[in-house]
Design an enzyme around this catalytic site. Structure first.
Site, short mmCIF file in Angstrom:
data_model
loop_
_atom_site.label_atom_id
_atom_site.label_comp_id
_atom_site.label_asym_id
_atom_site.label_seq_id
_atom_site.Cartn_x
_atom_site.Cartn_y
_atom_site.Cartn_z
N SER A 47 0.86 -1.19 0.00
CA SER A 47 0.00 0.00 0.00
C SER A 47 0.90 1.24 0.00
O SER A 47 2.12 1.12 0.08
CB SER A 47 -0.86 -0.01 1.25
OG SER A 47 -0.01 0.10 2.38
N ASP A 79 -1.14 -1.53 -3.86
CA ASP A 79 -2.43 -1.59 -3.18
C ASP A 79 -2.86 -0.19 -2.71
O ASP A 79 -2.01 0.64 -2.38
CB ASP A 79 -2.23 -2.53 -1.96
CG ASP A 79 -3.50 -3.21 -1.53
OD1 ASP A 79 -4.45 -3.25 -2.33
OD2 ASP A 79 -3.54 -3.72 -0.39
N HIS A 80 -4.14 0.04 -2.64
CA HIS A 80 -4.73 1.28 -2.10
C HIS A 80 -3.91 2.54 -2.36
O HIS A 80 -3.28 3.10 -1.48
CB HIS A 80 -5.00 1.12 -0.60
CG HIS A 80 -6.01 0.04 -0.36
ND1 HIS A 80 -7.33 0.19 -0.68
CD2 HIS A 80 -5.86 -1.22 0.10
CE1 HIS A 80 -7.97 -0.93 -0.42
NE2 HIS A 80 -7.10 -1.81 0.04
N GLU A 133 -11.96 0.96 -7.15
CA GLU A 133 -12.68 0.63 -5.91
C GLU A 133 -13.95 1.45 -5.83
O GLU A 133 -13.95 2.66 -6.05
CB GLU A 133 -11.75 0.92 -4.71
CG GLU A 133 -12.38 0.53 -3.40
CD GLU A 133 -11.35 0.00 -2.39
OE1 GLU A 133 -10.27 -0.48 -2.79
OE2 GLU A 133 -11.67 0.07 -1.20
N GLY A 185 -9.30 -4.83 8.37
CA GLY A 185 -8.96 -4.95 9.79
C GLY A 185 -9.59 -6.16 10.44
O GLY A 185 -10.40 -6.87 9.83
N GLY A 216 -9.98 -9.27 3.94
CA GLY A 216 -10.20 -10.69 4.18
C GLY A 216 -10.01 -11.14 5.62
O GLY A 216 -10.64 -12.11 6.05
N VAL A 237 -5.61 -10.35 2.12
CA VAL A 237 -5.51 -10.59 3.57
C VAL A 237 -4.25 -9.86 4.05
O VAL A 237 -3.17 -10.05 3.48
CB VAL A 237 -5.39 -12.09 3.88
CG1 VAL A 237 -5.35 -12.31 5.39
CG2 VAL A 237 -6.54 -12.88 3.27
N ASN A 238 -4.39 -9.07 5.09
CA ASN A 238 -3.21 -8.37 5.62
C ASN A 238 -3.15 -8.42 7.15
O ASN A 238 -2.15 -8.87 7.71
CB ASN A 238 -3.20 -6.91 5.12
CG ASN A 238 -1.89 -6.20 5.43
OD1 ASN A 238 -0.94 -6.81 5.90
ND2 ASN A 238 -1.83 -4.92 5.17
P1 13P Z 1 -7.35 -7.06 5.96
O1 13P Z 1 -6.28 -6.33 6.67
O2 13P Z 1 -8.70 -6.93 6.61
O3 13P Z 1 -7.01 -8.50 5.72
O4 13P Z 1 -7.52 -6.38 4.51
C1 13P Z 1 -6.40 -6.38 3.68
C2 13P Z 1 -6.67 -5.70 2.40
O5 13P Z 1 -7.76 -5.68 1.89
C3 13P Z 1 -5.51 -5.04 1.76
O6 13P Z 1 -5.83 -4.48 0.55
#
Ligand code: 13P
Length: 288
Positions: A47, A79-80, A133, A185, A216, A237-238
């Protein structure tokens, strides 16, 4: 295989490609090791904040080396990304995908900048994919005390199929991240709300392009499987990885009070993150 081809194959086989973020080298090694163990494609994400720490040009080289060494389809996503300038930086560095996240912007503004990113990215690299998005799903991969303010969770706030179709037609994006009951989150207490599987299917039927499920962490296995069946092709998933990393670090500091070698202290974190990624990749790829 290009990322586009990998996504088409996953979608045809009713699998999803796992996307995991990295903040440092230990997390990267853990994700690559899990993908190698299972022999499946994987996406690495950084990100804007993560790109402040890992230079985009360095991330491109890390992924390129891993891809060549392992012969696995490994891709890198910016990402983002919240501005055209930051998207441009990632395109110029050689990312395989860029997500322009205008989820918090008014629709017309979101469409305007997303389209600008698509035009620039494609002019530089015909193989790069751009994701847009639609709908606000929170912003941080953190442990949360409560659901983030403003997250689109009521049925009337979720992404609407007609709006999604308008968005993809007017921007030319390759992939779409909708708001379908998901948010970033992990809740410190309690279970995340369920995903709206019917809405995922309705949006997919309208747009037909690959869809990306963000946020996720903490979703139920059965929701992931149903979301893939309904049309999700990439799952992010992060926070689960960040939590595993931290737990491993606490364990290492307690178990090795005199150790000062960073790569030794990172050992338990790498193993913990690898376990989480392997479990998620197995589920997304329907590996028993
Ligand atoms: P989470 O941190 O909820 O898994 O989301 C991660 C995400 O969507 C990163 O783009």
């Amino acid at each position: 295989m290009t990322l586009k081809e990998t996504l088409a194959k996953a979608s045809a086989e009713r699998r999803a490609v796992g996307h995991f973020n990295i903040s440092e080298l230990g997390g990267f090694k853990a994700i690559i090791a899990a993908a190698k163990e299972l022999g499946v494609p994987v996406m690495i994400g950084t990100s804007e904040g993560e790109r402040e720490f890992i230079d985009p040009r360095l991330a491109v080289q890390m992924v390129r080396i891993a891809r060549e060494e392992l012969g696995l389809p490994i891709y890198l996503n910016a990402d983002h990304t919240h501005s055209f300038e930051k998207a441009k930086e990632a395109v110029d560095a050689g990312y395989d995908e860029v997500l322009f996240d205008g989820g918090k912007l008014p629709l017309a503004e979101n469409i305007r900048i997303t389209k600008q990113v698509v035009e620039y990215a494609k002019s530089k690299n015909p193989d790069i994919l751009v994701e847009g998005e639609l709908g606000y799903i929170g912003s941080g991969s953190v442990i949360l005390d409560e659901i983030p303010a403003g997250a689109a969770l009521r049925p009337e706030d979720l992404t609407k199929p007609e709006e999604a179709l308008q968005f993809i037609r007017e921007t030319g994006v390759d992939m779409l991240a909708p708001a379908v009951g998901n948010f970033h989150g992990l809740l410190a207490h309690g279970q995340k709300p369920r995903l709206d599987i019917g809405r995922i299917k309705a949006i997919k039927d309208a747009v037909l392009i690959p869809m990306v499920l963000h946020g996720g962490s903490g979703s139920l296995d059965e929701d992931f499987t149903a979301a893939i069946d309904a049309g999700m092709t990439v799952i992010h998933v992060n926070t689960e990885l960040r939590k595993a990393w931290r737990d491993g670090m606490v364990e290492a500091l307690q178990a090795m009070p005199n150790e000062v070698t960073p790569y030794k202290l990172l050992g338990p974190s790498i193993l913990d993150v690898q376990r989480v990624v392997k479990a998620r990749l197995s589920l997304f790829n329907r590996i028993k």
